[in-house]
Design an enzyme around this catalytic site. Structure first.
Site, PDB file in Angstrom:
ATOM      1  N   ARG A 123       0.863  -1.184   0.000  1.00 48.81           N
ATOM      2  CA  ARG A 123       0.000   0.000   0.000  1.00 48.81           C
ATOM      3  C   ARG A 123       0.901   1.236   0.000  1.00 48.81           C
ATOM      4  O   ARG A 123       1.535   1.560   0.993  1.00 48.81           O
ATOM      5  CB  ARG A 123      -0.921  -0.027   1.228  1.00 48.81           C
ATOM      6  CG  ARG A 123      -1.608   1.309   1.485  1.00 48.81           C
ATOM      7  CD  ARG A 123      -2.672   1.204   2.563  1.00 48.81           C
ATOM      8  NE  ARG A 123      -2.192   0.686   3.824  1.00 48.81           N
ATOM      9  CZ  ARG A 123      -1.561   1.395   4.760  1.00 48.81           C
ATOM     10  NH1 ARG A 123      -1.269   2.661   4.539  1.00 48.81           N
ATOM     11  NH2 ARG A 123      -1.203   0.835   5.903  1.00 48.81           N
ATOM     12  N   HIS A 175      -3.385   4.481   4.948  1.00 47.77           N
ATOM     13  CA  HIS A 175      -4.494   3.533   5.074  1.00 47.77           C
ATOM     14  C   HIS A 175      -5.783   4.168   4.568  1.00 47.77           C
ATOM     15  O   HIS A 175      -6.538   3.562   3.794  1.00 47.77           O
ATOM     16  CB  HIS A 175      -4.642   3.112   6.535  1.00 47.77           C
ATOM     17  CG  HIS A 175      -5.797   2.209   6.788  1.00 47.77           C
ATOM     18  ND1 HIS A 175      -5.818   0.898   6.380  1.00 47.77           N
ATOM     19  CD2 HIS A 175      -6.979   2.423   7.409  1.00 47.77           C
ATOM     20  CE1 HIS A 175      -6.965   0.340   6.733  1.00 47.77           C
ATOM     21  NE2 HIS A 175      -7.682   1.254   7.363  1.00 47.77           N
ATOM     22  N   TYR A 221       4.423   4.752  11.513  1.00 50.59           N
ATOM     23  CA  TYR A 221       4.724   3.321  11.658  1.00 50.59           C
ATOM     24  C   TYR A 221       5.550   2.730  10.518  1.00 50.59           C
ATOM     25  O   TYR A 221       5.834   1.545  10.526  1.00 50.59           O
ATOM     26  CB  TYR A 221       3.414   2.519  11.798  1.00 50.59           C
ATOM     27  CG  TYR A 221       2.393   2.757  10.698  1.00 50.59           C
ATOM     28  CD1 TYR A 221       2.458   2.056   9.498  1.00 50.59           C
ATOM     29  CD2 TYR A 221       1.357   3.664  10.873  1.00 50.59           C
ATOM     30  CE1 TYR A 221       1.522   2.263   8.497  1.00 50.59           C
ATOM     31  CE2 TYR A 221       0.414   3.869   9.877  1.00 50.59           C
ATOM     32  CZ  TYR A 221       0.495   3.174   8.698  1.00 50.59           C
ATOM     33  OH  TYR A 221      -0.437   3.390   7.707  1.00 50.59           O
TER      34      TYR A 221
END
Length: 368
Positions: free
Chosen positions: A265, A269, A278
């Site tokens: 990805r 998100h 992260y």
């Protein structure tokens, strides 16, 4: 192309030790594993056109969130090879059960882009007709669509249809109990369903290493008696080849099949996420070098299947598509507030009628 029949031994269930690959990151051809053959040239060119359009649709949808036209949008930039291949291997009478991140697959299947974005716009329904399109509503609760997919596949089988169901799921969804129930249910019933796991390495902010200790998510099918495979999810040629074999397996009575596509990805998100919390920028840059669209374009150019004018035409069509979507999304939707009370119960309860009357009185007071 190999068609894997009813497994007789554990070895028949095992995925390839390394992800199946036809094209390297730089667009050069590599030797695939035995048993897999490359898709037809025409299908690859069509896949490229759809990937260009899908990438542009994704960019436009992301921009619409910044303009306040969408409430939320989960981008799938970098995962187009999985979504386009997943649609191309299906017939019109097959069913697709998508997740919330699979909007590109839906528009590639031919659904109206405004209808696809209705749910993400804040509408109370999915925006399109699942029965007419044979596309289930995009599923936000993780993994629940996999059980629904198995049920649909079993229903089709009992009706004597030779249709197949494709269920998309993310790597995070494989940690949900519903996913494991779906695998067991599908295996016992020998339902014609293909599970496509798009392993994009993060369940929101949780990396794969903190989700599963399996050597690959493809191995999760073994314990249920489901033959499985893993594939380079950024290699459109490989994904098409593997999914074609999986769908053929399911359609010809072989039962369910699990495919794990290793992808990434590229964007947050959703538009509400900050991925810098992260993951490191260096990791993203490394995966950008494996961009599925650039890889396929280089591969097709090297083989003489794609010329400069073909590339320009694909991008021109994508820009026109995005412009139409932008214009239609800029029109304010007409919302009927009383739709809040429709389809809640077959017969409205006294409490629901009371709430409806209260809303009516408030709207009347506002008008006065």
């Amino acid at each position: 192309m190999s068609v894997r029949r009813s497994p007789q031994t554990v070895d028949d269930l095992l995925p390839s030790p390394l992800p199946v690959r036809f094209v390297a990151e730089d667009g050069t051809a590599v030797e695939p594993p035995a048993g897999y053959s490359a898709p037809a040239d025409g299908q690859l060119v069509e896949a490229y056109r759809r990937m260009v359009l899908g990438r542009r649709f994704d960019r436009q949808a992301t921009a619409l969130t910044k303009q306040g036209r969408l409430a939320v949008y989960p981008s799938s930039r970098g995962q187009e090879a999985c979504q386009i291949a997943g649609v191309l291997v299906l017939r019109e009478d097959d069913w697709l059960f998508p997740t919330y991140r699979d909007s590109v697959a839906l528009v590639s299947r031919g659904l109206d882009p405004v209808e696809v974005l209705t749910l993400l716009r804040g509408g109370w329904h999915c925006g399109y007709d699942p029965a007419a399109t044979r596309v289930a509503p995009q599923c936000t609760p993780l993994a629940t669509q996999t059980i629904h997919a198995v049920g649909m596949a079993e229903a089709m089988r009992r009706k004597g249809e030779d249709g197949v169901v494709m269920a998309f799921i993310g790597d995070g969804g494989t940690s949900e109990g519903d996913f494991h129930e779906a695998l067991n249910y599908a295996a016992v019933l020998r339902a014609p369903v293909v599970f496509l796991v798009q392993n994009n390495k993060y369940a929101i902010s949780v990396p794969l290493a903190k989700q599963s200790a399996a050597p690959a998510l493809a191995y999760k099918g073994i314990g249920y008696g489901i033959p499985s495979e893993q594939v380079d999810g950024n290699d459109l040629v490989a994904v098409l080849s593997v999914l074609t074999a999986a769908v053929t397996h399911a359609r010809t009575g072989g039962g369910p099949f699990l495919v794990e596509a290793h992808t990434y990805r590229m964007d947050p998100h959703t538009n509400a996420d900050d991925p810098t919390r992260y993951r490191e920028r260096e990791e993203v840059e490394q995966w950008e070098s494996a961009d599925p669209l650039a890889r396929l374009e280089t591969y097709l150019r090297e083989r003489g299947l794609l010329a400069a004018e073909d590339v320009a035409a694909a991008h021109k069509a994508a820009e026109e598509y995005a412009a139409r979507l932008r214009d239609e999304m800029n029109a304010d939707p007409r919302a009927d507030p009383f739709e809040l009370f429709d389809h809640v119960f077959a017969e409205p309860t006294p409490q629901l009628n009371e709430q409806r009357a209260l809303l009516a009185s408030e709207l009347t007071a506002r008008e006065d």
